[in-house]
Design a protein around this motif. Structure first.
Motif, PDB file in Angstrom:
ATOM      1  N   UNK A 164       0.837  -1.203   0.000  1.00  0.00           N
ATOM      2  CA  UNK A 164       0.000   0.000   0.000  1.00  0.00           C
ATOM      3  C   UNK A 164       0.869   1.249   0.000  1.00  0.00           C
ATOM      4  N   UNK A 165       1.934   1.234   0.781  1.00  0.00           N
ATOM      5  CA  UNK A 165       2.865   2.370   0.822  1.00  0.00           C
ATOM      6  C   UNK A 165       3.454   2.620  -0.553  1.00  0.00           C
ATOM      7  N   UNK A 166       3.854   1.567  -1.259  1.00  0.00           N
ATOM      8  CA  UNK A 166       4.392   1.721  -2.612  1.00  0.00           C
ATOM      9  C   UNK A 166       3.350   2.322  -3.560  1.00  0.00           C
ATOM     10  N   UNK A 167       2.112   1.841  -3.470  1.00  0.00           N
ATOM     11  CA  UNK A 167       1.059   2.363  -4.342  1.00  0.00           C
ATOM     12  C   UNK A 167       0.788   3.841  -4.078  1.00  0.00           C
ATOM     13  N   UNK A 168       0.958   4.256  -2.843  1.00  0.00           N
ATOM     14  CA  UNK A 168       0.746   5.661  -2.493  1.00  0.00           C
ATOM     15  C   UNK A 168       1.890   6.549  -2.980  1.00  0.00           C
ATOM     16  N   UNK A 169       3.133   6.115  -2.776  1.00  0.00           N
ATOM     17  CA  UNK A 169       4.257   6.984  -3.135  1.00  0.00           C
ATOM     18  C   UNK A 169       4.535   6.986  -4.634  1.00  0.00           C
ATOM     19  N   UNK A 170       3.885   6.094  -5.379  1.00  0.00           N
ATOM     20  CA  UNK A 170       3.985   6.138  -6.838  1.00  0.00           C
ATOM     21  C   UNK A 170       2.760   6.806  -7.459  1.00  0.00           C
ATOM     22  N   UNK A 171       1.828   7.274  -6.638  1.00  0.00           N
ATOM     23  CA  UNK A 171       0.663   7.988  -7.132  1.00  0.00           C
ATOM     24  C   UNK A 171      -0.452   7.118  -7.657  1.00  0.00           C
ATOM     25  N   UNK A 172      -0.357   5.787  -7.456  1.00  0.00           N
ATOM     26  CA  UNK A 172      -1.416   4.892  -7.926  1.00  0.00           C
ATOM     27  C   UNK A 172      -2.662   4.986  -7.046  1.00  0.00           C
ATOM     28  N   UNK A 173      -2.468   5.325  -5.779  1.00  0.00           N
ATOM     29  CA  UNK A 173      -3.582   5.587  -4.862  1.00  0.00           C
ATOM     30  C   UNK A 173      -3.497   7.054  -4.468  1.00  0.00           C
ATOM     31  N   UNK A 206      -0.207  14.360  -5.281  1.00  0.00           N
ATOM     32  CA  UNK A 206      -1.564  14.440  -5.819  1.00  0.00           C
ATOM     33  C   UNK A 206      -1.731  15.539  -6.851  1.00  0.00           C
ATOM     34  N   UNK A 207      -0.792  16.485  -6.888  1.00  0.00           N
ATOM     35  CA  UNK A 207      -0.869  17.582  -7.860  1.00  0.00           C
ATOM     36  C   UNK A 207      -0.066  17.282  -9.121  1.00  0.00           C
ATOM     37  N   UNK A 208       0.549  16.089  -9.184  1.00  0.00           N
ATOM     38  CA  UNK A 208       1.409  15.739 -10.304  1.00  0.00           C
ATOM     39  C   UNK A 208       0.690  14.789 -11.258  1.00  0.00           C
ATOM     40  N   UNK A 209       0.979  14.907 -12.539  1.00  0.00           N
ATOM     41  CA  UNK A 209       0.415  13.987 -13.529  1.00  0.00           C
ATOM     42  C   UNK A 209       1.183  12.671 -13.500  1.00  0.00           C
TER      43      UNK A 209
END
Length: 266
Positions: free
Chosen positions: A52-61, A76-79
């Motif tokens: 979950x941490x990986x998914x968050x820091x890669x912007x997937x979540x 969250x502001x990045x494409x």
């Protein structure tokens, strides 16, 4: 908590996350900072929150509480393309579905840099060849990707991440499904490349001995919180392994090396 983002490529502050329709927080108050060029192990038992941490820091979540900043900018502001310019990802396992050549598979790592018409430039192809040479994938450059061995596939995936030319490479259990020799081959390779390119490595690992050998720093997750965070030699100890993994271990030290061996369940 105030984090110094000027020194950090990734900073996380008071991160909370709960999956939809779930009452239990997966991550609770996670804060950490990772600097450029560091080799960081994310350690923890199954279900501790690492994926979950990986998914968050890669912007997937994106639906989280708290702050995740990549090079000082809230993720969250990045494409997706902006993130792909900074972070590349090596998955735990990749099933080859189509008979792409290894060259074409590695070229996929250039997707965030290739022009809108999808035409690879000379620079793109040079990056692909350079990544293949660094990993040894150049030896089977023109072979179908789905005919490779497990070790060759892993090296090709790492080459794809290198061709992306990012400042951060995230690796989810990079030694999974590899034999004893190839585990060390892959670890030595990525550590050498990290030093050569000054690339930050963030690796999800299960074995504390791998953490000791190949990481500078560890962030240890336990039930959704950070149980320890810091220099590997300082935070990895028998009590931590007992608390996090429920294992009574013994520590062996010889010729300057240290290893943990399980003794019994706690």
């Amino acid at each position: 908590m105030e984090l110094n983002t000027n020194e950090c490529i990734l900073s996380v502050d008071n991160l909370h996350f709960t999956y939809p329709r779930s009452k239990n927080e997966v991550l609770r108050g996670v804060s950490c900072e990772i600097k450029k060029g560091e080799r960081v192990a994310i350690l923890g038992s199954n279900g501790a929150g690492k994926s979950t941490f990986f998914n968050l820091i890669t912007g997937l979540i994106t639906d989280y509480k708290g702050s995740i900043k990549l090079k000082g900018k809230e993720i969250n502001s990045m494409s997706r393309n902006d993130i792909a310019q900074i972070i590349s990802f090596v998955p735990q396992k990749h099933e080859p579905m189509f008979p792409f050549s290894v060259k074409d598979f590695i070229l996929m790592g250039r997707y965030s840099k290739i022009d809108a018409l999808g035409n690879p430039s000379k620079e793109d192809m040079e990056a692909v060849v350079r990544a293949a040479e660094e990993t040894g994938a150049i030896r089977y450059f023109d072979r179908p990707y789905n005919e490779l061995s497990g070790g060759e596939i892993q090296l090709s995936i790492i080459a794809r991440a290198l061709a992306q030319e990012t400042e951060v490479i995230i690796l989810d259990e990079p030694n999974n499904h590899l034999d004893f020799k190839n585990q060390f081959t892959v670890f030595n390779l990525i550590c050498d490349i990290s030093k050569k390119r000054n690339v930050t490595l963030i690796m999800s690992l299960h074995n504390p001995n791998d953490v000791l050998l190949f990481s500078d720093k560890a962030i240890v997750f336990n039930n959704g919180v950070v149980a320890a965070n810091g220099d590997v030699s300082q935070i990895l100890n028998l009590k931590l392994l007992s608390d996090v993994f429920g294992v009574n271990a013994v520590c062996i030290e010889q010729n300057g090396y240290k290893a943990f061996l399980p003794h019994s369940l706690a």
